[in-house]
Design an enzyme around this catalytic site. Sequence first.
Site, PDB file in Angstrom:
ATOM      1  N   GLY A  48       0.842  -1.259  -0.039  1.00  0.00           N
ATOM      2  CA  GLY A  48      -0.126   0.059  -0.018  1.00  0.00           C
ATOM      3  C   GLY A  48       0.905   1.222   0.085  1.00  0.00           C
ATOM      4  N   GLU A 102       4.144   3.830   6.115  1.00  0.00           N
ATOM      5  CA  GLU A 102       2.992   2.872   5.951  1.00  0.00           C
ATOM      6  C   GLU A 102       1.799   3.782   5.172  1.00  0.00           C
ATOM      7  OE1 GLU A 102       1.383   0.329   6.117  1.00  0.00           O
ATOM      8  OE2 GLU A 102       1.688  -0.838   7.522  1.00  0.00           O
ATOM      9  N   ASP A 103       1.269   2.951   4.541  1.00  0.00           N
ATOM     10  CA  ASP A 103      -0.086   3.844   3.817  1.00  0.00           C
ATOM     11  C   ASP A 103      -1.074   4.047   4.894  1.00  0.00           C
ATOM     12  OD1 ASP A 103      -0.831   1.043   4.312  1.00  0.00           O
ATOM     13  OD2 ASP A 103      -1.704   0.649   2.490  1.00  0.00           O
ATOM     14  N   ASP A 106      -4.255   1.134  11.189  1.00  0.00           N
ATOM     15  CA  ASP A 106      -5.635   1.091  11.279  1.00  0.00           C
ATOM     16  C   ASP A 106      -5.960   0.785  12.793  1.00  0.00           C
ATOM     17  OD1 ASP A 106      -8.060  -0.644  11.787  1.00  0.00           O
ATOM     18  OD2 ASP A 106      -8.556  -0.117   9.666  1.00  0.00           O
ATOM     19  N   LYS A 134      -6.397   5.976  11.380  1.00  0.00           N
ATOM     20  CA  LYS A 134      -7.578   5.943  11.977  1.00  0.00           C
ATOM     21  C   LYS A 134      -7.891   5.798  13.332  1.00  0.00           C
ATOM     22  CE  LYS A 134      -9.844   3.630   7.931  1.00  0.00           C
ATOM     23  NZ  LYS A 134     -10.116   2.083   7.296  1.00  0.00           N
ATOM     24  N   ASP A 162      -5.875  -0.064  -1.294  1.00  0.00           N
ATOM     25  CA  ASP A 162      -6.869  -0.945  -2.350  1.00  0.00           C
ATOM     26  C   ASP A 162      -8.065  -1.500  -1.629  1.00  0.00           C
ATOM     27  OD1 ASP A 162      -5.121  -2.890  -0.686  1.00  0.00           O
ATOM     28  OD2 ASP A 162      -6.184  -4.519  -1.745  1.00  0.00           O
TER      29      ASP A 162
HETATM   30  P1  XMP Z   1      -3.581  -2.461  11.346  1.00  0.00           P
HETATM   31  O1  XMP Z   1      -4.752  -2.857  11.847  1.00  0.00           O
HETATM   32  O2  XMP Z   1      -2.490  -3.666  11.082  1.00  0.00           O
HETATM   33  O3  XMP Z   1      -3.908  -2.545   9.642  1.00  0.00           O
HETATM   34  O4  XMP Z   1      -3.089  -1.173  11.433  1.00  0.00           O
HETATM   35  C1  XMP Z   1      -3.282  -1.791   8.662  1.00  0.00           C
HETATM   36  C2  XMP Z   1      -3.526  -2.514   7.220  1.00  0.00           C
HETATM   37  O5  XMP Z   1      -4.821  -2.773   7.014  1.00  0.00           O
HETATM   38  C3  XMP Z   1      -5.255  -2.317   5.896  1.00  0.00           C
HETATM   39  N1  XMP Z   1      -6.353  -1.371   6.050  1.00  0.00           N
HETATM   40  C4  XMP Z   1      -6.839  -0.788   4.861  1.00  0.00           C
HETATM   41  N2  XMP Z   1      -6.777  -0.641   3.570  1.00  0.00           N
HETATM   42  N3  XMP Z   1      -8.154   0.759   3.088  1.00  0.00           N
HETATM   43  C5  XMP Z   1      -7.445   0.016   2.696  1.00  0.00           C
HETATM   44  O6  XMP Z   1      -7.023   0.243   1.480  1.00  0.00           O
HETATM   45  C6  XMP Z   1      -8.520   1.137   4.520  1.00  0.00           C
HETATM   46  O7  XMP Z   1      -9.375   1.897   4.779  1.00  0.00           O
HETATM   47  C7  XMP Z   1      -7.864   0.075   5.206  1.00  0.00           C
HETATM   48  N4  XMP Z   1      -7.859   0.002   6.654  1.00  0.00           N
HETATM   49  C8  XMP Z   1      -6.904  -0.776   7.009  1.00  0.00           C
HETATM   50  C9  XMP Z   1      -4.118  -2.032   5.250  1.00  0.00           C
HETATM   51  O8  XMP Z   1      -3.424  -2.919   4.302  1.00  0.00           O
HETATM   52  C10 XMP Z   1      -3.243  -1.513   6.200  1.00  0.00           C
HETATM   53  O9  XMP Z   1      -1.549  -1.571   6.123  1.00  0.00           O
HETATM   54 MG    MG Z   2      -0.703  -1.796   4.041  1.00  0.00          MG
END
Ligand code: XMP
Ligand code: MG
Length: 184
Positions: A48, A102-103, A106, A134, A162
């Site tokens: 990402g 990081e993209d 979450d 988030k 994605d």
């Molecule tokens: P955590 O929960 O480990 O998650 O912080 C990070 C990964 O979850 C995916 N992610 C998303 N991907 N749109 C996306 O395209 C979203 O809104 C989203 N929320 C979580 C993503 O792969 C990220 O690296």
């Molecule tokens: Mg990711």
Amino acid sequence: MEHIRVHDKTFVPFLTANQISDRVAAMAAQISKDYQGKRPLLLAVLNGSFMFAADLFRLLTIEAEISFIKIASYQGMRSSGKVVTAIGMEQDLSGRAIILLEDIVDTGKTLHHFIPTLQQQHPASIAIATFLHKPEATVFPLSLDYVGFSIPNRFVVGYGLDYDGLGRNHYQVYQLAAEPTIES
Ligand code: XMP
Ligand code: MG
């Protein structure tokens, strides 16, 4: 900007290309200031973050290196459970100033579990730069040093992010459209 369809879902415009490029430029300026003379090694977490990483990296005005990693978790041999490791970390990280790219953060789970793996290599420092965060969803403790945008807890695509493989190829970020409500 109009709404887009990705697989079976509708997404509406959320961040414009201009908002993104302004913010990424500001992040690059801040990192350039903070890491002057430190020759940081940026570790971009695939897939990402590739677009964010490319844009941020070319705007740095200091000496810096970049490498791309893929975080993989697997069940370890011991009862301690999941082992979080990364593919593509051939470099010697000892004594280096690391900036993880990081993209999106979450729940924070991925980085929270990966950072101890990094620490085993004794880098001089570890910072996190994430394009999106988030805050309402983040439950694993993490200190985020550079955040592009704090966003509501709603699924987003575009600018590298994605939905099931699709939707990465947009300059903008789109947010999942609210479900139509049924009037009673
Ligand atoms: P955590 O929960 O480990 O998650 O912080 C990070 C990964 O979850 C995916 N992610 C998303 N991907 N749109 C996306 O395209 C979203 O809104 C989203 N929320 C979580 C993503 O792969 C990220 O690296
Ligand atoms: Mg990711």
